[in-house]
Scaffold this active site. Structure first.
Site, PDB file in Angstrom:
ATOM      1  CB  SER A  15      35.546 -11.521   4.236  1.00 33.00           C
ATOM      2  OG  SER A  15      36.450 -11.735   3.171  1.00 33.00           O
ATOM      3  CB  CYS A  43      34.992  -5.794   2.847  1.00 36.76           C
ATOM      4  SG  CYS A  43      33.320  -5.346   2.369  1.00 36.76           S
ATOM      5  CB  CYS A  48      32.416  -3.626   0.790  1.00 36.08           C
ATOM      6  SG  CYS A  48      33.428  -4.871   0.000  1.00 36.08           S
ATOM      7  CE  LYS A  51      32.511   0.275  -2.815  1.00 37.52           C
ATOM      8  NZ  LYS A  51      32.951  -0.891  -3.617  1.00 37.52           N
ATOM      9  CE  LYS A  52      24.837   0.981  -0.571  1.00 36.68           C
ATOM     10  NZ  LYS A  52      24.308  -0.326  -0.155  1.00 36.68           N
ATOM     11  N   GLY A 115      52.647 -12.258  10.030  1.00 39.77           N
ATOM     12  CA  GLY A 115      52.981 -13.673  10.036  1.00 39.77           C
ATOM     13  C   GLY A 115      53.754 -14.081   8.791  1.00 39.77           C
ATOM     14  N   GLY A 175      38.641   1.709 -15.047  1.00 39.47           N
ATOM     15  CA  GLY A 175      37.260   1.627 -15.511  1.00 39.47           C
ATOM     16  C   GLY A 175      36.466   0.540 -14.838  1.00 39.47           C
ATOM     17  CE1 TYR A 177      33.303  -5.657 -10.342  1.00 47.90           C
ATOM     18  CE2 TYR A 177      31.606  -5.096  -8.734  1.00 47.90           C
ATOM     19  CZ  TYR A 177      32.134  -5.990  -9.670  1.00 47.90           C
ATOM     20  OH  TYR A 177      31.508  -7.171  -9.913  1.00 47.90           O
ATOM     21  CD  GLU A 181      31.580   0.571  -6.336  1.00 51.70           C
ATOM     22  OE1 GLU A 181      30.716  -0.316  -6.284  1.00 51.70           O
ATOM     23  OE2 GLU A 181      32.679   0.483  -5.753  1.00 51.70           O
ATOM     24  NE  ARG A 198      45.588  -1.366 -20.868  1.00 51.21           N
ATOM     25  CZ  ARG A 198      46.512  -2.236 -20.450  1.00 51.21           C
ATOM     26  NH1 ARG A 198      47.774  -1.910 -20.502  1.00 51.21           N
ATOM     27  NH2 ARG A 198      46.152  -3.406 -19.985  1.00 51.21           N
ATOM     28  NE  ARG A 204      39.077  -6.362 -18.383  1.00 47.96           N
ATOM     29  CZ  ARG A 204      39.309  -7.534 -17.792  1.00 47.96           C
ATOM     30  NH1 ARG A 204      38.963  -8.658 -18.376  1.00 47.96           N
ATOM     31  NH2 ARG A 204      39.896  -7.564 -16.608  1.00 47.96           N
ATOM     32  CG  HIS A 440       1.877  -1.234 -10.761  1.00 46.52           C
ATOM     33  ND1 HIS A 440       2.701  -0.922 -11.825  1.00 46.52           N
ATOM     34  CD2 HIS A 440       0.931  -0.260 -10.704  1.00 46.52           C
ATOM     35  CE1 HIS A 440       2.261   0.187 -12.398  1.00 46.52           C
ATOM     36  NE2 HIS A 440       1.191   0.598 -11.736  1.00 46.52           N
ATOM     37  CD  GLU A 445       5.335  -2.906 -12.238  1.00 46.93           C
ATOM     38  OE1 GLU A 445       4.349  -3.625 -12.480  1.00 46.93           O
ATOM     39  OE2 GLU A 445       5.251  -1.720 -11.875  1.00 46.93           O
TER      40      GLU A 445
END
Length: 503
Positions: A15, A43, A48, A51-52, A115, A175, A177, A181, A198, A204, A440, A445
């Site tokens: 990125s 990603c 990202c 995975k998505k 490199g 525990g 992201y 997921e 743990r 966290r 609504h 909302e």
């Protein structure tokens, strides 16, 4: 004046690297980008985006289950995991082609290989030596695996994205992201999931109400979450794998039979083997490149952006840092990135999203805060009778009424939070939220209709300090949730996460 081959050499095509190289080339600089793996970074290729895509694929299980309540007759539906993986890979190939074209059209010279810095201006790539006035390190991070017996039988998120067959049972260690997921993906597709962590609770660093609500929703789906649990060893034979556990005090625990062990205990900066220390670039104790507010390292002409700096390990942060680097280094406009008020989402089951401060941190920083919270059943669940409850929460500074944090759990949480991140950046107040009419019927909302302030928590009793006892044992190091042991440097170079839009 010394003649260099290039004005800028970027190591890592993720990125930050892609964004910085393209912008510098478009500004008229001679740019080379070095990459040993795929263009697009973690990603797009190993994080990202794939995975998505798996999250979306797994989400159709709930869609199909709910469809009959809305009048659809769903018969004969079958799921093919291998087909999803093949489709995912085809999309990644398409994105990589786009990235390569964008860089080529900008005039960036792509150099395939690894490199290594020989000095502050020279990079070795295979048999070639390239020189540049400015060097940018954008090599990102990589999954962490602790040193324990049998760890070779575990996989990381990299390998999980390319499994060609779903396991019947999976143990996920961690525990954060990635753990949350993948637990949601596998569970939605019928895998028996056990999550070992743990600490006391998942996620966290997030607001405590989000952590407890997310735990409740995941357990309602059948995910077995086991806190305060460590892995002592992993064994494998013809019958499958066994995870030997203990509690955090070292007492032997249960042995869990499983078909797959996924370690998601965090990522570490991907800085080893780049020659950084030999070139004089300072690293911290975890291997992160130390930079100032403008992403400059201890060597004036060497810069670093993205996860390799371990500042804020999110794709949009790397992209923003890359743009700021180009403005600072090449356009005479010193620019520092504000890493506060950055929205983030966990695409779990259900997804959650947040921006700003959680309640505990807000009370620590501001003292008196007002909290508004609501849990409700989304409209869709009224017909299906299935699924859990959504949550919205506002944390507000009591003295001047400005909103410090917005937190959401529910199907549309990631989409909702982006707009509210703009509001927090503008220092919106609770009164302004209240004056805004909602759309609504939507979950969003709820954030502008919260009126009942939650009572302040009772003050905690003051504890008398325990008397100090003399001991001949060395003091225990402070506990840190992830990784579980000190990382061992690995020379493999894995570029950092990036977004699917190469602009």
């Amino acid at each position: 004046m010394t003649a260099y081959d290039f004005d800028l050499i970027t190591i890592g095509a993720g990125s930050g690297g892609v964004r910085a190289s393209r912008l510098a080339a478009e500004a008229g600089r001679r740019v080379a980008m070095i990459e040993r793996s795929r263009v697009g970074g973690t990603c797009v290729m190993r994080g990202c985006v794939p995975k998505k895509l798996l999250v979306i694929g797994a989400g159709f299980a709930a869609e199909l289950a709910d469809a009959e309540a809305f009048g659809w007759q769903v018969t004969g539906a079958e799921f093919d995991w291998a087909r999803l993986v093949v489709s995912k890979n085809a999309e990644l190939n398409r994105l990589e082609t786009i990235y390569a074209r964008v860089l080529r059209e900008a005039g960036v010279t792509m150099v395939k290989g690894r490199g290594t810095l020989l000095d502050a201006h020279t990079v070795q790539v295979g048999e070639r030596r390239l020189t540049a006035e400015t060097i940018l390190i954008a090599t990102g991070g990589k999954p962490f695996l602790p040193a324990l017996p049998g760890i070779e039988h575990a996989i990381t998120s990299n390998e999980a994205l390319d499994l060609m067959q779903l396991p019947r049972r999976a143990v996920i260690v961690g525990g954060g992201y990635i753990a949350v997921e993948f637990a949601g993906i596998f569970n939605a597709l019928g895998v028996e999931v056990t999550l070992l962590l743990r600490g006391e609770a998942i996620l966290r660093g997030f607001d405590p109400d989000l952590r407890s609500a997310q735990t409740e929703e995941m357990e309602a789906l059948g995910i077995d979450i086991r806190p305060r649990t460590l892995v002592r060893a992993i064994e494998r034979d013809r019958s499958g794998s066994r995870v030997l556990t203990s509690d955090i005090d070292g007492n032997p625990g249960e042995t869990i039979e499983t078909d797959l062990i996924l370690y998601a205990t965090g990522r570490v900066p991907n800085s080893a083997g780049l020659g950084l220390e030999a070139a004089g670039v300072q690293l911290d104790e975890r291997g992160a490149v130390i930079v100032d507010a403008f992403s400059r390292t201890s060597i004036r002409n060497i810069w670093a952006v993205g996860d390799v700096t371990n500042r804020l390990n999110l794709t949009p942060a790397a992209l923003a840092e890359a743009g700021a680097f180009v403005r600072t280094a090449f356009q005479g406009c010193p620019t520092a990135i504000d890493h506060q008020l950055v929205p983030t989402a966990v695409f779990g089951a259900p997804p959650l999203a947040t921006v700003g401060l959680g309640e505990d941190e807000a009370r620590r920083l501001y003292g008196s805060v007002d909290v508004y919270i609501s849990r409700f059943r989304p409209l869709r669940q009224g017909l299906t009778g299935r699924g859990g409850r959504a949550l919205v929460k506002l944390v507000v500074e009591r003295d001047d009424d400005h909103v410090l944090g917005v937190h959401v759990i529910g199907p549309d949480a990631p989409e909702i939070i982006q707009g509210f991140a703009v509001a927090l950046r503008c220092r919106a107040t609770k009164a302004q939220f209240d004056a805004t009419l909602g759309v609504h019927p939507t979950a969003a909302e709820e954030l502008v209709t919260l009126r009942q302030r939650r009572p302040d928590p009772a003050p905690k009793p003051t504890l008398q300090p325990e008397p100090k006892l003399e001991s001949t044992e060395a003091p225990s190091p402070p506990s840190t949730p992830e990784p579980q042991t000190d990382p061992l440097p690995d020379p493999d170079l894995e570029p950092e996460r990036t977004a699917p839009d190469p602009s």
